[in-house]
Design a protein around this motif. Structure first.
Motif, PDB file in Angstrom:
ATOM      1  N   LYS A  19      -8.975   1.235  -0.026  1.00  0.00           N
ATOM      2  CA  LYS A  19      -8.279   1.638   1.195  1.00  0.00           C
ATOM      3  C   LYS A  19      -9.161   2.478   2.121  1.00  0.00           C
ATOM      4  O   LYS A  19      -8.758   2.809   3.226  1.00  0.00           O
ATOM      5  CB  LYS A  19      -6.987   2.383   0.842  1.00  0.00           C
ATOM      6  CG  LYS A  19      -5.944   1.479   0.180  1.00  0.00           C
ATOM      7  CD  LYS A  19      -4.560   2.081   0.176  1.00  0.00           C
ATOM      8  CE  LYS A  19      -4.411   3.199  -0.806  1.00  0.00           C
ATOM      9  NZ  LYS A  19      -3.008   3.696  -0.861  1.00  0.00           N
ATOM     10  N   GLY A  56      -6.478  -2.784   1.374  1.00  0.00           N
ATOM     11  CA  GLY A  56      -7.505  -2.211   2.221  1.00  0.00           C
ATOM     12  C   GLY A  56      -7.874  -3.062   3.418  1.00  0.00           C
ATOM     13  O   GLY A  56      -7.405  -4.193   3.566  1.00  0.00           O
ATOM     14  N   GLU A  84       0.835  -1.204   0.000  1.00  0.00           N
ATOM     15  CA  GLU A  84       0.000   0.000   0.000  1.00  0.00           C
ATOM     16  C   GLU A  84       0.869   1.252   0.000  1.00  0.00           C
ATOM     17  O   GLU A  84       0.592   2.213  -0.715  1.00  0.00           O
ATOM     18  CB  GLU A  84      -0.926   0.001   1.220  1.00  0.00           C
ATOM     19  CG  GLU A  84      -2.073  -0.986   1.123  1.00  0.00           C
ATOM     20  CD  GLU A  84      -3.210  -0.643   2.064  1.00  0.00           C
ATOM     21  OE1 GLU A  84      -3.164   0.433   2.698  1.00  0.00           O
ATOM     22  OE2 GLU A  84      -4.153  -1.452   2.161  1.00  0.00           O
TER      23      GLU A  84
END
Length: 301
Positions: A174, A113, A103
């Motif tokens: 996310k 996420g 990420e």
């Protein structure tokens, strides 16, 4: 539904300020922004060694502010809010350092996420809503793909096919509210597959006889009497979490001829096949039992 449990619903979350929901964003009442990194590294084995009280405190600090989104996604997809919560919490309890770093590096593929959903899965099944302008830009990028004979020095090609779409979905995953809705849609899809293949081994282990969400009278129909093994609601909910959260990590377990024995039923956690899925199912069932018996994330009818 257990009336005493229903009566205590929401007490744990009362002190947490509610975050806006996707419906509020759609009405222009909120702007939901994706953080650079939406997950923190956490070791599942260490997490489940914590006391139940410590686990419940973490559940609350993680999701109580998003309870309204859980309820909204539950109504929209006809799956229990507590199941969605158990699924999200199970994923967040097992985050590797590489999950955090992908990420941080802006990855647009892989699991991302709070729901740790594959970008490909979210894109393929429409688990993340994509604005028309993004779809049009993505279509335009596809149309402009040059052939090899057009490539020359100094030429700046358009983005690769589906890159814009994947990038948008990856960014939105996310956001906690988006992950909750995406997880709810995937859980509904999996319950539908389980209902279609209820005679397969994994479903039979759990005594699965629940209706598909599309035809269920309400979200809690999937763990009412005769829908799963168990005498009480919490026993059947534990079975629901074990079976569906395992499938959330490996959907093929639903149709497998030999899925292995559920860890919840004494299956060896170190034995193939579907080792990771079966362990996730067991962990999810533990979380499900915790939140169900504590009356967390219960939506009144």
């Amino acid at each position: 539904m257990d009336e005493m449990r229903m009566a205590g619903a929401g007490g744990h979350c009362a002190s947490h300020k509610a975050k806006p929901t996707l419906s509020q964003e759609a009405m222009g009442k909120a702007i939901l922004k994706a953080p650079l990194v939406s997950v923190e590294a956490m070791d599942a084995e260490a997490f489940f060694k914590r006391s139940k009280a410590a686990r419940v405190k973490w559940y609350c600090s993680t999701l109580c502010a998003y309870q309204e989104q859980l309820f909204e996604s539950s109504r929209r997809n006809n799956v229990p809010a507590q199941l969605i919560a158990a699924c999200i919490l199970n994923e967040l309890a097992d985050i590797k350092f590489q999950d955090v770093w992908q990420e941080r590096l802006g990855a647009i593929k892989g699991s991302l996420g709070p729901a740790q959903m594959q970008v490909q899965t979210a894109t393929e099944f429409g688990h993340v809503d994509v604005p028309q302008e993004v779809l049009e830009r993505d279509d335009e990028a596809k149309r402009l793909q040059p052939g090899p004979h057009f490539m020359s020095e100094g030429y700046a090609p358009p983005p690769p096919r589906k890159m814009l779409l994947r990038a948008y979905v990856a960014m939105r995953l996310k956001i906690m509210q988006v992950s909750i809705e995406a997880a709810a849609r995937e859980l509904a899809r999996l319950l539908t597959l389980m209902a279609k293949h209820k005679t397969r081994a994994w479903q039979q282990q759990h005594g699965f006889n629940a209706p598909a969400p599309a035809v269920a009278p309400h979200p809690h129909a999937c763990f009412q009497q005769n829908s799963f093994r168990g005498v009480t609601d919490n026993e059947r909910f534990e079975q629901l979490c074990d079976s569906v959260i395992a499938a959330y990590n490996s959907p093929d377990i639903i149709i497998a001829m030999n899925p292995g024995k559920s860890v919840l039923f004494g299956g060896a956690s170190g034995a193939p096949p579907y080792l990771d899925a079966r362990q996730h199912g067991f962990n999810g069932a533990t979380i499900g039992w915790d939140i169900f018996t504590e009356g967390l994330f219960v939506q009144r009818p």
